[in-house]
Design an enzyme around this catalytic site. Structure first.
Site, mmCIF file in Angstrom:
data_model
loop_
_atom_site.group_PDB
_atom_site.id
_atom_site.type_symbol
_atom_site.label_atom_id
_atom_site.label_comp_id
_atom_site.label_asym_id
_atom_site.label_seq_id
_atom_site.Cartn_x
_atom_site.Cartn_y
_atom_site.Cartn_z
ATOM 1 N N GLY B 155 -39.112 -32.155 -32.457
ATOM 2 C CA GLY B 155 -40.400 -32.601 -31.955
ATOM 3 C C GLY B 155 -41.234 -31.414 -31.494
ATOM 4 O O GLY B 155 -40.722 -30.324 -31.227
ATOM 5 N N CYS B 156 -42.532 -31.630 -31.384
ATOM 6 C CA CYS B 156 -43.451 -30.534 -31.040
ATOM 7 C C CYS B 156 -43.246 -30.084 -29.589
ATOM 8 O O CYS B 156 -43.081 -28.894 -29.314
ATOM 9 C CB CYS B 156 -44.886 -30.972 -31.290
ATOM 10 S SG CYS B 156 -45.321 -32.588 -30.612
ATOM 11 N N TYR B 157 -43.267 -31.028 -28.667
ATOM 12 C CA TYR B 157 -43.043 -30.655 -27.264
ATOM 13 C C TYR B 157 -41.661 -30.005 -27.078
ATOM 14 O O TYR B 157 -41.555 -28.955 -26.426
ATOM 15 C CB TYR B 157 -43.156 -31.874 -26.346
ATOM 16 C CG TYR B 157 -44.551 -32.370 -26.069
ATOM 17 C CD1 TYR B 157 -45.483 -31.578 -25.406
ATOM 18 C CD2 TYR B 157 -44.934 -33.662 -26.415
ATOM 19 C CE1 TYR B 157 -46.760 -32.051 -25.118
ATOM 20 C CE2 TYR B 157 -46.207 -34.143 -26.127
ATOM 21 C CZ TYR B 157 -47.117 -33.336 -25.481
ATOM 22 O OH TYR B 157 -48.365 -33.811 -25.179
ATOM 23 N N THR B 159 -39.816 -28.292 -29.090
ATOM 24 C CA THR B 159 -39.781 -26.924 -29.603
ATOM 25 C C THR B 159 -40.338 -25.962 -28.567
ATOM 26 O O THR B 159 -39.760 -24.911 -28.266
ATOM 27 C CB THR B 159 -40.589 -26.827 -30.919
ATOM 28 O OG1 THR B 159 -39.973 -27.655 -31.898
ATOM 29 C CG2 THR B 159 -40.623 -25.397 -31.434
ATOM 30 N N SER B 160 -41.472 -26.342 -28.024
ATOM 31 C CA SER B 160 -42.131 -25.475 -27.052
ATOM 32 C C SER B 160 -41.304 -25.318 -25.776
ATOM 33 O O SER B 160 -41.128 -24.204 -25.259
ATOM 34 C CB SER B 160 -43.520 -26.075 -26.769
ATOM 35 O OG SER B 160 -43.915 -25.889 -25.454
#
Lengths: 344, 344, 344, 344
Positions: B155-157, B159-160
């Site tokens: 997921g994007c969040y 990863t960050s």
């Protein structure tokens, strides 16, 4: 004899100054604001020359600033929309002329002179002035305003953070040893009107960034008026690609589990009768758009299922409740006018 | 005999699918991507009919999806850019046909089947699939990718957040009992392409809001891959008025005071040889614009003077490193191609 | 007996309806607006449930719509903030109940019934209604408003174009055989609140596009009230990535060379005594920000050195002077209240 | 012997310079770009110090500019991304050193030296230089580029307007006595990187305005390369609240009625084999987002039912096809490389 409804504004050349002018021009109980400019080289006769948006909204005469001219204008309350160092110099002069002052700078917001000088790298204000200054957060210091001679209008971030946390701090609900995290986001008008590389449209548009971590000057203002130590709080600020608005996400740990209804009641009781704070029911959160172009501070919260971790979201318009609107709210309280006059 | 450089994409109709198509079309080692659509009612022959931006960028033929058609296309790796429930159904079929899968949905990201079903309100994936699935964060699981048959693209969040915290967690530097606060902000493309009231331009423009507090489905993905318990982290998400990008402000307390140089070294050592993570020197922070339209994850930090309170800022493009770019990075690792191919 | 200061609003669920509610709630001469909703399935008791921005701004009670309920509310003037086809149906009923109507839809803006039906693909309004309807552009039809029973509130684009061109048309200065080009740009709130793919934040942000060329329904409204033929004008519309505002760039050729001062005088004389039109000196042009969140229409122009080619720029807030603000301006004129009441 | 794939860039400190660096660093046929800075006070060793976005994208060494240093770098083609007056001075020196020049300024774009000096208020370039300069619009002057020594890279607005109109002008289809209206809109990066009040985020955000009417320096560039007189065209420019992109709405009258299919064919034939112009079918129009971050110029049109009034919409990325992308396209043509190399 001076007329109680007359006011003056010194230095209305920035974004907050514009907003202040706009509010005063539509204020039903203010007869005639006069605008005094310090830099008179431009020979501005009318504020609409600086802010075309003000054309057709009423007479906004500009005059060169002198203390005598301000006193002669018939104003009883003078707004200083000036840089910190200028307010530091002018406020005592204007007070000495028998006028009341609402200062929008950071000069008189602290309990201790040294706090100001340490964080702002400027000379300390006189202790006597700080002792008589009222921190202009009407939700906390309403009763001091009618007799105040010098009102220190709060910073935009502090207004948002203090209103979001004060009920919890006062109630003693916080597990303060856990710390408090204040993750705050502001629109670009909060950074002022001066052209700077990092405020160029292309640099802010489609961008987002944190800035001034652990060094922001609003930090001691927040801890001062929450009664916390600097080590108890982490306060970070971010630049949003919007013109107006601050949203603060506030993380606290409670000293024992609470129910959402208890938190709701705590806030409702604390802000009862305060027309400019709007509370949201548990689990619903305010948004920037709800408060843009208003003088409201909207507060909501979510409690996690354990009942011990609480996230409070507090938001306001940095030029409204965070600056000019709050200044007018303070004016209203000072003059005994209805608190929300000109603000709805 | 199949050609190793051929790939297929199933369901490239959303924003991540578009970005994936764009990257694959310019990938020097990928010969010919084919796009398979499940809803064939539109009779789309070419992806540029859905995304005019792709016109002139190369041949992007579309065909109705069947497992047989995908297998017959000569593709060896199949990207599933499909909803969770569709990936859940299709991934086993595509794997059974002897093809490798990079799945962009949430279906195969968790260690335990029940985690997925509890947070996504969907049937659990088969445990065997989860056991063979590789979580596609190449900075952590690079060595598993060359032989992976099923890659769960993160997921994007997560990863960050994971890239921002993992060095600290692995080093055991965190005072974990203090908790970790992850205050994350994302652009609107992360919410998908379907028209919804709260994604209308007028509702997002000049706005900012928190959402899904304590309930966001990326929470267990973060804790799973950081090896933390759900109670150790507060993860909040906010909607930024930008199209692309995620910036996460991560608050941690260290178990003992550290110097900035130590933190810097920790991160540098951890990400040595990782071309897609860019580290900033102590005290300097990345911004959304630095990573927009790239596959980089930029990480910076500020340590407070006490050396115990650390704020890490991690940012990336949610369609790049947060989705399609990372999928291509995984592809490159799977095929033994240079990791950054098509991504600079 | 009914109170002349009471008004009602039917259908205030869109952006213009919200703005209308906001203005009426702060109107010093309007006692108590009541809001009638046609779709009562939501059981909305108060408009702030639909628009949280309205909380704390005054009592905005909602009731299910019936003509009888509106009549019983004591309202003398009823705003219809309803779709064209609904206004077509409701306006006659409300008029028959003896109430005056300000209709914000397109239903009653044309001289000929067939024009409406041809461009809106809806049944034609009754000719008798069109004959008594006053086109609610107070700068042109001020004297008809005090006795008007049915006011057709103008479209946003037409208000901007007509105010920018009417002085030139009336003076006979245009070389009409050369044609007139109206290149108009609007913010996204003009397209309504319904979620649609092309209004998704990601599709509008950082974008700009022309739409409805040669087919926009505001075309005949413009030519009707300028007294031009459809062939004399090219009217194009574009979508700006802003929430509010219209800016129209209007290109005309003069039948003989003029001086800038003559053009300036023409406009000043035409709009003398009109508080809501602000004229700019020759060569200076208004901007969207000058009029956003106001009821002003700002007009400026540049004449080329030949004195024959004139570019007029006219701008306004599409929800203010382009819709709700203008409706209140019409109300003020209808009730004999100061024209700018609640609008500054 | 110098290496044909080596290039140098002088003055890459603005937005177009950044984009040029980004494109050259990913160019598969360019070995090693060197960046020369004129102001060496900052001691910048690497372009990523100025543009953090470039970190990790390849080696971008910076050196102090001297003609000798550029010559010694092995570059055969030198890009001047310098102000007009600097290009005026440097281009002859670099040419004299035997290097080829692509100049991004306005200095060498005109046929007549006086045109430049009159519109730019700077000394005129030498007539011999203008005579050998090739106007770097590859769609029009492709055959001159392989042997060009000095290429004048076109302005952003002119590229958009000329590509949108040239097929019609060349075919003699226009009723030129009716005039041509070019209503152009640009994002803020076109105005450069220097901080200025009117480019402050708060001044551009949610704003839109026309500027430089009848005085924009791109006017004679447009008429020069369309073969029109200044009186035949009205060219206006507007500032969009976006970072990148130009959209031009072009209004022309045809000398006799045409069918849409004829217009379509005219454009298709004119741009056959031109990979960087994308044509839209009659009645469909391009949008800014379709071309942002690309080197395409997208062109669409709508013909009104009379067949005599034609609106052409032409759009491109002002930093791509409007500046740096076009410069690389020119480079490709100059070196005999595939025209679209590094540009897809």
């Amino acid at each position: 004899m001076t007329d109680p409804q007359r006011v003056a504004v010194v230095g209305a050349t920035g974004y907050a100054g514009f907003e202040l002018a706009r509010l005063l021009l539509r204020h039903p109980q203010i007869e005639k604001p006069t605008f005094f400019l310090r830099d008179t080289s431009a020979h501005v006769k009318c504020l609409a020359e600086l802010f075309p948006q003000l054309r057709g909204m009423g007479d906004a005469p500009c005059r060169p600033f002198t203390v005598q001219a301000v006193a002669a204008s018939g104003a009883r309350v003078v707004f200083l929309a000036t840089p910190h160092e200028v307010s530091l110099e002018l406020a005592p002069q204007v007070l000495d002329a028998g006028l009341r002052v609402v200062d929008l700078s950071g000069a008189f917001r602290f309990r201790e002179p040294d706090t100001f000088s340490a964080w702002y790298k400027l000379p300390a204000p006189a202790r006597e002035l700080l002792e008589q200054a009222v921190y202009g957060l009407p939700e906390l210091y309403a009763e001091a305003l009618p007799s105040a001679r010098l009102v220190a209008n709060p910073g935009c971030y502090p207004t948002s953070v203090i209103l979001g946390l004060r009920p919890l701090v006062d109630a003693g609900w916080l597990a303060r040893e856990r710390g408090i995290v204040c993750d705050c986001k502001s629109g670009a008008s909060g950074a002022g009107k001066e052209p700077r590389r990092e405020l160029h449209f292309v640099e802010v548009d489609e961008n987002f960034r944190a800035y001034n971590l652990f060094t922001h000057r609003h930090t001691p203002e927040i801890t001062d008026h929450l009664g916390l130590g600097l080590a108890e709080i982490i306060f970070t600020t971010h630049l949003l690609p919007v013109a107006r608005g601050i949203l603060s996400t506030l993380y606290v740990w409670l000293e024992r589990p609470r129910k959402s209804s208890e938190v709701e009641t705590l806030f409702r009781d604390f802000y009862a009768g305060r027309p400019m704070v709007r509370l949201w029911p548990a689990g619903r959160l305010p948004e920037l758009q709800h408060v843009a172009h208003t003088n409201f501070c909207d507060i909501g919260f979510v409690l996690d299922p354990s009942g011990e971790r609480l996230v409070v979201v507090s938001c306001l318009d940095n030029l409204g409740k965070g600056a000019a609107g709050q200044a007018v709210q303070n004016l209203n309280r000072m003059l005994g006018i209805e608190e929300a006059a000109a603000l709805l």
